[in-house]
Design a protein around this motif. Structure first.
Motif, PDB file in Angstrom:
ATOM      1  N   GLY A 169      -5.891  15.367   0.481  1.00 54.73           N
ATOM      2  CA  GLY A 169      -6.121  14.540   0.896  1.00 54.73           C
ATOM      3  C   GLY A 169      -4.771  13.598   0.585  1.00 54.73           C
ATOM      4  N   PHE A 170      -5.227  12.007   0.469  1.00 60.56           N
ATOM      5  CA  PHE A 170      -4.093  11.235  -0.254  1.00 60.56           C
ATOM      6  C   PHE A 170      -5.209  10.370  -0.407  1.00 60.56           C
ATOM      7  N   LEU A 171      -3.926   9.687  -1.045  1.00 62.71           N
ATOM      8  CA  LEU A 171      -5.026   8.970  -2.653  1.00 62.71           C
ATOM      9  C   LEU A 171      -3.850   7.397  -1.914  1.00 62.71           C
ATOM     10  N   ALA A 172      -4.623   5.969  -1.580  1.00 66.76           N
ATOM     11  CA  ALA A 172      -4.653   5.206  -1.730  1.00 66.76           C
ATOM     12  C   ALA A 172      -4.396   3.914  -2.789  1.00 66.76           C
ATOM     13  N   ARG A 173      -2.718   3.968  -2.873  1.00 67.51           N
ATOM     14  CA  ARG A 173      -2.616   3.066  -4.231  1.00 67.51           C
ATOM     15  C   ARG A 173      -2.155   1.761  -4.234  1.00 67.51           C
ATOM     16  N   ILE A 174      -2.613   0.686  -5.162  1.00 63.11           N
ATOM     17  CA  ILE A 174      -2.503  -0.681  -4.696  1.00 63.11           C
ATOM     18  C   ILE A 174      -2.639  -1.301  -5.900  1.00 63.11           C
ATOM     19  N   ALA A 175      -1.747  -2.400  -6.270  1.00 63.58           N
ATOM     20  CA  ALA A 175      -1.846  -3.329  -7.161  1.00 63.58           C
ATOM     21  C   ALA A 175      -2.469  -4.804  -6.915  1.00 63.58           C
TER      22      ALA A 175
ATOM     23  N   LEU B 198       0.828  -0.896   0.245  1.00 65.74           N
ATOM     24  CA  LEU B 198       0.262  -0.385  -0.626  1.00 65.74           C
ATOM     25  C   LEU B 198       1.177   0.809   0.526  1.00 65.74           C
ATOM     26  N   ASP B 199       0.795   2.442  -0.612  1.00 63.60           N
ATOM     27  CA  ASP B 199       1.697   3.587  -1.601  1.00 63.60           C
ATOM     28  C   ASP B 199       0.007   4.779  -0.661  1.00 63.60           C
ATOM     29  N   LEU B 200       0.439   5.506   0.077  1.00 66.18           N
ATOM     30  CA  LEU B 200      -0.233   6.996   0.178  1.00 66.18           C
ATOM     31  C   LEU B 200       0.745   8.257  -0.638  1.00 66.18           C
ATOM     32  N   ASP B 201      -0.135   8.500  -0.956  1.00 62.97           N
ATOM     33  CA  ASP B 201       0.179  10.014  -1.779  1.00 62.97           C
ATOM     34  C   ASP B 201      -0.333  11.081  -1.835  1.00 62.97           C
TER      35      ASP B 201
END
Length: 815
Positions: free
Chosen positions: A711-717, A703-706
């Protein structure tokens, strides 16, 4: 924004004309103001269709869509939007402009009779689905009426009970879906609930209707009462209630004119409430509509297809040992067993009922697919709450008095003894509050032996067989839990009957003293009780087949408005039936149809379990699609399934917490409902919130948080490593590691329904706005983020969290 035209219309009205628009004219409409060319606004019940102006039973046929909890299980706001848009067309076919939907109260307990109609135990999931549904409806110029505002999480004494809820829990849990429906979807109408909120009826609760709804959230639409749910004149109007329903006026009309003249309600307040009504009429096209009122039964192929697809999308695969499902088309003989096999359980009970175009049972769908010669059937046991309704050509004579005296004022023939009298009826020839009726017909049993008659009524009633009174609810009538708590409990009588013989059955009815809702209704039924031999026959049938499918659960008699469940065991002898079939055939599949969790003492003994809810008129076809893999079991649990009834959040020794005591129900658990409760108490559920299996497997990466400007974007494959396409729901939970106030361990703050081909991988991005990290601080009256560390977790259920990331947040007060 109110246009100059609407302002001019409001100012051109007399006070009496203005006041006339603040009450219904009848059960389903507002009066027109012909002098000024103002049309008639009409409403219809939802949320799983559009019933029209008929009774709760019978009436013009309509499309029956999946119930709320099934939509909740889809975790798919886009699907909710599609359903809302389709139901808008249904509303138009019934000549109406406003749908009394969606229902977005929260699953506080596992026994609320109306949980089936609501989406979820989680406020964020409920809010997202509500936004989709409202947007779908209103995209077709049909108004949503989001309900029930607020604190209506039980059906026990709901018309008088005070829900005692502190403000933080209200803001974070129970008001959340309403807030997004207003701020994001722009709902045009809201319905107040029956209950009191912290001591004050919601229909006259100024804090709720004005301070929160209008001032905090900026609502510019209409607030209407639930039917017969307003109780005062000046108090409701001043608090912000636009519309008293149904009509004719009870506490408005002449009383409201007098209140204005006495100065307890100002003319400016009346004008403001009327402008909201006119704006709603303008938004829906009712303002200028001059066409004659008509209702149509439009059986649309595109609605059939959507209902079937949505039914599968909400079906949850709970267990699938050794990959028993999906079944192969070449499977051998299949035993079709259980009380829900040949009965299509398509919807819950209460005001959400409608008269469907058709009902597809599981047996019919499987027979159509495989051929009846491949199936062996046994009912095994019953699961009805009330005796199956008496059907046939039944003559009804109506009398314009309460004593069945003189000549009938009106006569008609009905198809069953399920009567719910909504004015006007009997050709308008009787006073709906002072009439009596006699129902006459015959019953011919198909087998000799003991039979059981049953009847319950909102009003006084007697049932006679061949002239002998066997059920007396006249002299001994007492109020029970039927007909929205206005009717008696069912009374039964056993009688031995002979196969093929016609027995004369007569029912006498007289409306009783008006109660909260002033209803008149009755239901009478008859059946042959099943016993040990029937369960044994079902087990024998299962033993002869390659695979056994047991269709068990509840029905709209149990999952219904007006009555909570007493526990979460399967009614009747269904647990015994499942155990017997599983012992006879190791390839046993259980298909559950309920409006919420049930205990499953046989779970370890069956290899596969599907939860199909009440998926609408295509029920059997949707279930068959999932059983044979034409459709993915797309659902995930929107409500936690506990192992035992006593594990659920409202199981307490103190009855004031649930079901309520001395007119109060105290929400002592605060924020800790649903999965929050199980986390807090360290209780392992049978199946957790968000859980559901697929016919393939899914993995997720880190999980990456940008951070971005919002706010924030949670990025996950997310990857599907399997050999067939499938769907899953990626869920994002947030927990405050260092909170100064009590907070749940984790809370759902984002999710995405994902469909991936075999071998496909895709990056999923889920937004986490500042609100995802905040709690409601009652000391400052705003949502607040405390400076400190938060843990963001991602996975496929509340207990299946595969990856996490930490983030440090600054102090922040949110608007």
């Amino acid at each position: 924004m109110v246009s100059n035209r609407l302002a001019a219309l409001a100012d051109a009205m007399t006070l009496e004309e203005q006041v006339s628009l603040l009450s219904g004219e009848d059960f389903w409409s507002l009066p027109a103001v012909d002098r000024l060319g103002i049309g008639k606004l009409r409403v219809t019940d939802g949320p799983n269709g559009a019933r029209g102006s008929g009774s709760l039973v019978g009436g013009v046929k309509s499309a029956a869509f999946p119930v709320g909890i099934a939509i909740g299980a889809s975790f798919d706001p886009a699907l909710a939007r599609e359903i809302g848009a389709a139901i808008a067309e249904e509303v138009k076919s019934k000549g109406a402009h406003v749908s009394l939907a969606p229902t977005v109260n929260i699953h506080r307990s596992v026994t609320n009779g109306r949980n089936f109609e609501c989406y979820s135990e989680d406020p964020e999931l409920t809010a997202a689905l509500a936004v989709g549904y409202v947007e779908g409806l209103q995209s077709r110029k049909v108004s949503a009426t989001i309900k029930h505002f607020a604190g209506n999480e039980s059906e026990i004494e709901r018309t008088t009970m005070s829900s005692e809820i502190e403000e933080r829990s209200l803001r974070e849990i129970y008001l959340r879906p309403f807030e997004d429906a207003v701020k994001k979807a722009g709902t045009w109408a809201v319905m107040s609930s029956y209950n009191r909120l912290n001591g004050t009826y919601t229909s006259e609760n100024q804090w709720l209707l004005t301070d929160v709804l209008r001032k905090d959230w900026g609502f510019d639409g209409v607030v209407m009462s639930d039917w017969f749910g307003s109780h005062s004149t000046a108090e409701t109007v001043n608090a912000g209630l636009n519309l008293e329903m149904p009509g004719p006026a009870r506490d408005r009309g002449e009383k409201l004119v007098a209140a204005v003249e006495a100065g307890t309600v100002t003319r400016e307040t009346i004008r403001a409430r009327v402008l909201d009504i006119l704006l709603l009429m303008e938004r829906t096209g009712a303002l200028d509509e001059k066409t004659a009122f008509e209702e149509h039964a439009d059986d649309r192929p595109e609605h059939r297809a959507l209902i079937r697809r949505a039914g599968a999308a909400g079906t949850v695969l709970l267990k699938n040992a050794d990959g028993l499902l999906p079944l192969a088309e070449t499977a051998g003989k299949i035993a079709i067993i259980g009380p829900n096999a040949k009965t299509a359980q398509i919807m819950g009970g209460g005001s959400a009922q409608l008269n469907p175009h058709y009902r597809v049972s599981p047996f019919d769908a499987l027979a159509d697919r495989l051929g009846a010669d491949r199936l062996v059937y046994a009912k095994g046991c019953t699961n009805h709450r009330w005796e199956p309704v008496w059907t046939g050509d039944i003559a009804v004579d109506y009398f314009a008095n309460a004593t069945l005296s003189g000549d009938p004022a009106h006569a008609e023939t009905v198809n069953d003894a399920n009567m719910f009298w909504i004015p006007p009826f009997a050709g308008g020839k009787v006073d709906p509050h002072r009439f009596s009726a006699r129902l006459s017909g015959t019953f011919v049993p198909d087998a000799s032996g003991l039979h059981r008659f049953g009847m319950h009524s909102a009003g006084l009633s007697k049932l006679f067989v061949d002239g002998k009174c066997i059920i007396d609810l006249w002299d001994g009538w007492t109020r029970g839990r039927t007909f929205f708590e206005e009717g008696s409990d069912e009374v039964t009588a056993d009688i031995t009957l002979e196969a093929g013989k016609a027995y004369a059955v007569t029912i006498e009815f007289a409306c009783g003293a008006a109660k909260s809702l002033g209803l008149s209704a009755l239901r009478a039924g008859v059946s042959r009780p099943l016993g040990d031999d029937d369960i044994a026959a079902a087990a024998e049938a299962a033993a002869t087949a390659e695979t056994a499918i047991v269709f068990v659960g509840r029905s709209g008699e149990w999952d219904t408005e007006g009555s909570d469940l007493e526990d979460i065991t399967l009614p009747g002898r269904q647990d015994e039936l499942v155990a017997a079939v599983a012992k006879a055939n190791p390839r046993t599949i259980v298909v559950l149809q309920t409006g919420g969790p049930v205990e499953m003492p046989w779970l370890d003994d069956v290899p596969a379990v599907l939860q199909a809810w009440y998926p609408g008129q295509e029920a059997g076809n949707a279930i068959a699609d999932v059983l044979f893999g034409d459709a993915e079991p797309g659902g995930r649990l929107p409500q936690t399934f506990p192992k035992r009834f006593r594990d659920n959040p409202t199981f307490r020794q103190d009855p004031e917490i649930y079901p309520g005591l001395d007119g109060k129900v105290r929400y002592q658990e605060g924020l800790f409902i649903g999965y929050r409760h199980y986390d807090q108490q360290g209780i392992d559920p049978m199946f957790p919130f968000g859980y559901g299996l697929s016919y393939t497997d899914f993995d997720c990466g880190s999980l990456d948080l940008d951070e971005d400007e919002t706010g924030f974007l949670a990025r996950i494959a997310v990857t599907n490593p399997g050999v067939r396409a499938g769907s899953t729901v990626l869920q994002i939970y947030v927990g405050d590691d260092e909170a100064s106030v009590e907070r749940p361990v984790r809370e759902l703050k984002g999710f995405a329904k994902i469909e991936l081909a075999a071998g496909e991988s895709r990056e999923i991005i889920i937004a986490l706005p500042p609100r995802a990290f905040a709690f409601y601080d009652t000391t400052i009256g705003a949502f607040r983020i405390e400076a400190g560390r938060f843990t963001v977790s991602a996975g496929f259920s509340a207990t299946d969290l595969r990856t996490s990331a930490a983030i440090d947040m600054p102090e922040m007060i949110l608007d």
